[in-house]
Design a protein around this motif. Structure first.
Motif, mmCIF file in Angstrom:
data_model
loop_
_atom_site.group_PDB
_atom_site.id
_atom_site.type_symbol
_atom_site.label_atom_id
_atom_site.label_comp_id
_atom_site.label_asym_id
_atom_site.label_seq_id
_atom_site.Cartn_x
_atom_site.Cartn_y
_atom_site.Cartn_z
ATOM 1 N N SER A 1 25.554 12.743 -15.573
ATOM 2 C CA SER A 1 24.572 13.581 -16.865
ATOM 3 C C SER A 1 23.327 13.685 -17.375
ATOM 4 O O SER A 1 23.412 13.843 -18.370
ATOM 5 C CB SER A 1 25.902 12.913 -18.002
ATOM 6 N N GLY A 2 23.348 12.286 -16.602
ATOM 7 C CA GLY A 2 22.141 12.258 -16.587
ATOM 8 C C GLY A 2 21.915 11.157 -17.977
ATOM 9 O O GLY A 2 20.741 10.813 -18.739
ATOM 10 N N LEU A 3 23.249 10.548 -18.387
ATOM 11 C CA LEU A 3 23.459 9.417 -19.692
ATOM 12 C C LEU A 3 22.879 7.868 -18.979
ATOM 13 O O LEU A 3 24.596 7.881 -18.173
ATOM 14 C CB LEU A 3 24.127 10.327 -20.450
ATOM 15 N N TYR A 4 22.277 7.175 -19.637
ATOM 16 C CA TYR A 4 22.812 5.845 -18.497
ATOM 17 C C TYR A 4 22.551 4.669 -20.156
ATOM 18 O O TYR A 4 22.035 4.878 -21.049
ATOM 19 C CB TYR A 4 21.632 5.012 -18.190
ATOM 20 N N ILE A 5 23.550 3.671 -20.191
ATOM 21 C CA ILE A 5 24.498 3.105 -21.266
ATOM 22 C C ILE A 5 23.876 2.013 -20.707
ATOM 23 O O ILE A 5 24.856 1.142 -19.716
ATOM 24 C CB ILE A 5 25.412 3.567 -22.002
#
Length: 428
Positions: free
Chosen positions: A198-202
């Motif tokens: 997704s390209g989302l890092y958390i």
């Protein structure tokens, strides 16, 4: 009842695996005796983690199984979502709906992952004390597995010596997005092809609560693609913080991928540098001091999983290993566990296992397809790269709140729940 018990191995003691072990142990309709083994690579129970929620058919499931009140009693106390700018000014508030069948961004069953997992593991322990043949083994993984040529089971070798190598009638991969067990079932060479970045890092962690904290989920976005989330915990002593970095495109970020494989100290240092150098001034010192002090930090790249097949012979995938989906992953895992147990409860002999697992896939896949929304505009739309993009986001959500259009948002989120698919009846 069949003379030979049905020997079931579940790899992964997270929400998916623990839900399945518990539902199997308590399913009232089994014609066969069960021996259930739940293994977890962690040496201790993984009862940490931040907010997750329960939606759709999973709500019906927890009601059928008598878990609803126990889960509600552990609600995080969250009452809605507040969008903020980089200075901490609230731009819009979208309250919880108060309706379990039409939930908003804040669920009526909002619970910490650790508390849900602990509840499930306690239920397994209680079932064992009441006579169920179920065991949980920590610090163990599968080394190899092979179908017997005569079709009578799956021979499993273990990597760490906590269990003896043996034959199983059913093997379930419930060990997450990067499931090694899925690779054993369908082939390691195509394992990665099922994972969609997704390209989302958390980065997730907890900090001490202060007097100014409330029961809202506060979400501040600022360029380039950064966000800080602050969410309440039931204990009244801590709050959950999520530091997120979203790429402009849905693809892995080499620097962040390297950080994911680094140690926790390096991960914390990277996030501190990224966020302290940003334009955000909202409680930054508090969040960074909390990042340094926390002992429950973990970081991930959120990905989707789309596998063309869940069941193969006597093996099956469940939860994120089969259909990781943002926002509804927990719900899909729990309802899927219910369906696997239900289909297996119908069989009278081990020879019928492959048909039962195929039946589970046939029954449950139509519903999961309604939830398999591609990222399309998300998460990039919700995490703008520019100041102008953030202004547009806050203006739109502000208009929704001012015009009381949150019911439309709720309808969009729950439109698939009105489809004809219903949770099957399995004798509960």
């Amino acid at each position: 009842m069949s003379e030979r018990p049905l020997n079931i191995l579940i790899s992964g003691a997270g929400v998916a695996g623990a839900s399945l072990a518990l539902v199997l142990a308590r399913q009232p309709g089994f014609k066969m005796q069960l021996i259930i083994t739940l293994i977890e690579r962690s040496p201790v129970p993984r009862i940490t983690g931040q907010s997750i929620d329960i939606r759709g058919p999973a709500v019906d499931m927890i009601k059928k199984l008598g878990w609803e009140q126990e889960i509600k009693a552990r609600h995080t106390t969250e009452k809605g979502l507040a969008f903020k700018n980089s200075k901490g000014k609230t731009m819009a508030i979208l309250p919880a709906s108060g309706d379990a069948k039409a939930q908003s961004a804040t669920s009526e069953y909002e619970i910490l992952r650790g508390e849900l997992t602990e509840l499930l593991l306690d239920g397994i322990k209680e079932s064992k004390e009441k006579g169920a043949h179920v065991q949980v083994v920590y610090g163990e993984t599968i080394k190899s597995m092979e179908d017997r040529a005569d079709g009578t089971g799956v021979d499993v070798q273990f990597a760490r010596g906590k269990l003896e190598d043996q034959r199983y009638d059913v093997v379930v991969a419930a060990d997450g997005i990067g499931s090694p067990t899925r690779g054993f079932i369908f082939g390691k060479e195509d394992n990665a092809s099922h994972i969609r970045p997704s390209g989302l890092y958390i980065g997730f962690y907890s900090i001490p609560r202060i007097p100014g904290d409330d029961q809202l989920w506060h979400w501040a976005t600022f360029p380039p693609g950064l966000a800080i989330h602050l969410r309440p915990h039931r204990n009244g002593k801590t709050m959950g913080v999520y530091l997120s970095i979203c790429n402009a495109k849905k693809e892995p970020n080499p620097d962040l991928e390297a950080i994911l494989h680094a140690d926790v100290a390096q991960q914390k240092q990277y996030l501190r540098q990224r966020f302290e150098s940003s334009v955000c001034t909202w409680q930054m010192k508090r969040f960074m001091d909390g990042l340094d002090a926390t002992d429950d930090f973990y970081m991930t790249h959120w990905c989707q999983v789309r596998t063309p097949q869940w069941a193969k012979g006597r093996c099956v995938t469940l939860g994120d290993a089969a259909f990781a989906t943002m926002g509804v992953g927990t719900s899909l895992a729990m309802a899927g566990a219910y369906c696997i147990a239900g289909e297996l409860s119908k069989i009278a002999s081990s020879e019928q296992v492959p048909q039962a697992l195929q039946s589970y896939e046939s029954v449950y896949r139509p519903y999961v397809k309604t939830q398999n929304l591609d990222f399309a505009l998300l998460p990039q739309l919700a995490n703008p790269q520019t100041a102008w993009g953030n202004w547009v986001l806050h203006t739109v959500v502000g208009l929704f709140a001012a015009l009381r259009l949150q019911d439309l948002v709720t309808w969009i989120m729950n439109r698939n729940e009105k489809e004809e698919w219903k949770l099957p009846e399995y004798g509960w």
